[in-house]
Enzyme design. Structure first.
Site, PDB file in Angstrom:
ATOM      1  N   ARG A 144     -70.269  31.238   0.113  1.00 20.91           N
ATOM      2  CA  ARG A 144     -70.156  29.956   0.199  1.00 20.91           C
ATOM      3  C   ARG A 144     -71.695  29.342  -0.044  1.00 20.91           C
ATOM      4  O   ARG A 144     -72.369  29.594   0.884  1.00 20.91           O
ATOM      5  CB  ARG A 144     -69.435  29.243   1.240  1.00 20.91           C
ATOM      6  CG  ARG A 144     -69.727  27.615   1.202  1.00 20.91           C
ATOM      7  CD  ARG A 144     -68.913  27.128   2.113  1.00 20.91           C
ATOM      8  NE  ARG A 144     -67.448  26.845   1.696  1.00 20.91           N
ATOM      9  CZ  ARG A 144     -66.575  26.015   1.969  1.00 20.91           C
ATOM     10  NH1 ARG A 144     -66.920  25.245   3.189  1.00 20.91           N
ATOM     11  NH2 ARG A 144     -65.378  25.934   1.673  1.00 20.91           N
ATOM     12  N   HIS A 200     -64.520  25.516  -6.887  1.00 21.26           N
ATOM     13  CA  HIS A 200     -63.995  25.722  -5.653  1.00 21.26           C
ATOM     14  C   HIS A 200     -62.946  26.484  -5.793  1.00 21.26           C
ATOM     15  O   HIS A 200     -61.621  26.056  -5.464  1.00 21.26           O
ATOM     16  CB  HIS A 200     -64.031  24.671  -4.652  1.00 21.26           C
ATOM     17  CG  HIS A 200     -63.592  25.039  -3.175  1.00 21.26           C
ATOM     18  ND1 HIS A 200     -63.788  26.303  -2.831  1.00 21.26           N
ATOM     19  CD2 HIS A 200     -63.068  24.198  -2.275  1.00 21.26           C
ATOM     20  CE1 HIS A 200     -63.317  26.209  -1.417  1.00 21.26           C
ATOM     21  NE2 HIS A 200     -63.230  24.895  -0.988  1.00 21.26           N
ATOM     22  N   GLN A 219     -59.855  26.991  -3.372  1.00 16.69           N
ATOM     23  CA  GLN A 219     -58.931  26.097  -3.062  1.00 16.69           C
ATOM     24  C   GLN A 219     -57.660  25.715  -4.257  1.00 16.69           C
ATOM     25  O   GLN A 219     -56.805  25.305  -3.666  1.00 16.69           O
ATOM     26  CB  GLN A 219     -59.696  24.805  -3.017  1.00 16.69           C
ATOM     27  CG  GLN A 219     -58.979  23.699  -2.584  1.00 16.69           C
ATOM     28  CD  GLN A 219     -58.455  23.662  -1.153  1.00 16.69           C
ATOM     29  OE1 GLN A 219     -59.235  23.971  -0.135  1.00 16.69           O
ATOM     30  NE2 GLN A 219     -57.202  23.157  -0.561  1.00 16.69           N
ATOM     31  N   ASP A 238     -60.968  13.997  -3.730  1.00 17.06           N
ATOM     32  CA  ASP A 238     -61.926  14.747  -2.616  1.00 17.06           C
ATOM     33  C   ASP A 238     -63.001  13.390  -2.287  1.00 17.06           C
ATOM     34  O   ASP A 238     -62.905  12.379  -2.727  1.00 17.06           O
ATOM     35  CB  ASP A 238     -62.655  15.936  -3.365  1.00 17.06           C
ATOM     36  CG  ASP A 238     -63.267  16.757  -2.684  1.00 17.06           C
ATOM     37  OD1 ASP A 238     -63.165  16.722  -1.364  1.00 17.06           O
ATOM     38  OD2 ASP A 238     -64.311  17.691  -3.313  1.00 17.06           O
ATOM     39  N   CYS A 278     -58.264  18.520  -0.862  1.00 17.61           N
ATOM     40  CA  CYS A 278     -58.912  20.169  -0.089  1.00 17.61           C
ATOM     41  C   CYS A 278     -59.100  19.895   1.304  1.00 17.61           C
ATOM     42  O   CYS A 278     -59.212  20.889   1.973  1.00 17.61           O
ATOM     43  CB  CYS A 278     -59.995  20.558  -1.131  1.00 17.61           C
ATOM     44  SG  CYS A 278     -61.450  19.396  -0.994  1.00 17.61           S
ATOM     45  N   ARG A 302     -54.299  28.141   1.892  1.00 18.73           N
ATOM     46  CA  ARG A 302     -55.803  29.077   1.897  1.00 18.73           C
ATOM     47  C   ARG A 302     -55.441  30.310   2.420  1.00 18.73           C
ATOM     48  O   ARG A 302     -56.033  31.538   1.541  1.00 18.73           O
ATOM     49  CB  ARG A 302     -56.551  28.074   2.384  1.00 18.73           C
ATOM     50  CG  ARG A 302     -56.940  26.754   1.886  1.00 18.73           C
ATOM     51  CD  ARG A 302     -57.674  26.755   0.701  1.00 18.73           C
ATOM     52  NE  ARG A 302     -58.951  27.809   0.558  1.00 18.73           N
ATOM     53  CZ  ARG A 302     -60.110  27.363   1.015  1.00 18.73           C
ATOM     54  NH1 ARG A 302     -60.164  26.030   1.151  1.00 18.73           N
ATOM     55  NH2 ARG A 302     -61.090  28.126   1.036  1.00 18.73           N
TER      56      ARG A 302
HETATM   57  N1  NVA Z   1     -66.570  18.609  -2.853  1.00 19.60           N
HETATM   58  C1  NVA Z   1     -66.479  19.139  -1.285  1.00 19.60           C
HETATM   59  C2  NVA Z   1     -65.582  20.198  -0.959  1.00 19.60           C
HETATM   60  C3  NVA Z   1     -65.296  20.660   0.548  1.00 19.60           C
HETATM   61  C4  NVA Z   1     -64.353  21.464   0.658  1.00 19.60           C
HETATM   62  C5  NVA Z   1     -67.845  19.702  -1.263  1.00 19.60           C
HETATM   63  O1  NVA Z   1     -68.405  20.486  -1.707  1.00 19.60           O
HETATM   64  O2  NVA Z   1     -68.428  19.675   0.182  1.00 19.60           O
HETATM   65  N1   CP Z   2     -61.337  22.989   1.794  1.00 21.23           N
HETATM   66  C1   CP Z   2     -62.355  23.664   2.333  1.00 21.23           C
HETATM   67  O1   CP Z   2     -62.803  24.355   1.556  1.00 21.23           O
HETATM   68  O2   CP Z   2     -62.430  23.231   3.601  1.00 21.23           O
HETATM   69  P1   CP Z   2     -63.669  23.929   4.529  1.00 21.23           P
HETATM   70  O3   CP Z   2     -64.813  23.265   4.013  1.00 21.23           O
HETATM   71  O4   CP Z   2     -63.431  23.543   5.875  1.00 21.23           O
HETATM   72  O5   CP Z   2     -63.861  25.435   4.318  1.00 21.23           O
END
Ligand code: NVA
Ligand code: CP
Length: 302
Positions: free
Chosen positions: A104, A131, A134, A219, A259, A288
């Site tokens: 990540r 992502h 997800q 989101d 998500c 997930r």
């Molecule tokens: N768009 C959000 C998704 C979090 C799971 C982010 O990148 O923070």
């Molecule tokens: N939806 C998702 O990826 O959540 P987290 O940021 O908690 O991993």
């Protein structure tokens, strides 16, 4: 055999994507019936997190344990990644010691460079651009509740961000119509839209995007790394909240997904998020776990 990575949804063919989602359903049933399924006994997953996480970390770590393997949590704060060791060197070292890696990170380029130097499969656990993990869970969740997404209409309301890009990829792979409504200036990457061959369309009016939709999803307005833009985005995204009045224009059997984490009163109303006739966010979060177990089994050919 060439090493397969999962950096975007489009690293899978349509058939492979559907097979992973079907396997996720089988693993979910096995898990719920208490059946052990040690498909990855003795395997090790390295989990590199440069951003925060609840769902992704817990689902990968629990999933690997349930498959008979183990997972290592690596953060830049306490590895040499945070002290400037090149990503290419880190990839060559880590991938000699483990069987599969998830990352990540911020720049998608970091993932591509890691994968280019890795001997083992690399999974995108969220980048600034995509992502895809997800989306595996989201596709599974819709399919379990309503059947295949093919031929359906999905609305994306809000930011043209990493989640939106992955929904665009899903529309191309699974042949559904994706109607996106963003504030002006927050549209998704035009190249990703173009690659979807007309399955994704961009507008700026949430009411138009949700008309007749079978699934509405959104989101946060400000993603991780955009915290300093929060106040400006709150103003620019006024009118882009998903709530019950907006969904009156959707199909009678519409579902809502997010998500998570959600910001109640911003991109979604608290009432809609908690309305379990429409909102499937908790099942979506659980999936997930099952979807990523199926993904890891696929990438490791078991
Ligand atoms: N768009 C959000 C998704 C979090 C799971 C982010 O990148 O923070
Ligand atoms: N939806 C998702 O990826 O959540 P987290 O940021 O908690 O991993």
């Amino acid at each position: 055999m060439t090493t397969r990575h999962f950096l975007t949804l489009r690293d899978l063919s349509s058939d492979e994507l559907l097979a992973v989602v079907a396997r996720a359903g089988q693993l979910k049933a096995a898990q719920r019936s208490g059946e052990l399924h040690p498909l990855l006994a003795g395997k090790v997953l390295a989990m590199i997190f440069e951003k925060s996480s609840t769902r992704t970390r817990v689902s990968f770590e629990a999933g690997m344990a349930q498959l008979g393997g183990s997972a290592l949590f690596l953060s830049p704060n306490d590895t040499q990644l945070g002290r400037g060791e090149p990503i290419e060197d880190s990839a060559r070292v880590i991938s000699r010691m483990v069987d599969i890696v998830m990352v990540r990170t911020f720049s998608h380029d970091t993932l591509e460079r890691f994968a280019a130097h890795s001997q083992v499969p690399v999974i995108n656990a969220l980048s600034d651009d995509y992502h895809p993990c997800q989306l595996l869970a989201d596709i599974q969740t819709y399919t379990e509740a309503r059947g295949p997404l093919a031929g359906k209409t999905v609305s994306w309301i809000g930011d043209g961000n990493n989640m939106c890009h992955s929904w665009i990829n899903a529309a191309a792979l699974l042949d559904f119509e994706l109607r996106i409504a963003t504030p002006k200036g927050y549209e998704p990457n035009p190249a990703i839209v173009a690659a979807a061959g007309g399955r994704a369309t961009i507008g700026h009016t949430p009411e138009q995007a949700v008309a007749g939709a079978h699934l509405v999803t959104t989101d946060v307005f400000a993603s991780m790394g955009q915290e300093q833009e929060q106040a400006e985005r709150l103003a620019r995204f006024a009118g882009f909240q998903v709530n019950h009045p907006l969904l009156e224009k959707a199909a009678d059997d519409v579902l809502f997904m997010h998500c998570l984490p959600a910001h109640r009163g911003e991109e979604v109303s608290a009432e809609l998020l908690e309305d379990e006739r429409i909102s499937v966010v908790w099942e979506e979060a659980e999936n997930r776990l099952h979807a990523q177990k199926a993904l890891m089994a696929f990438l490791l050919n078991v």
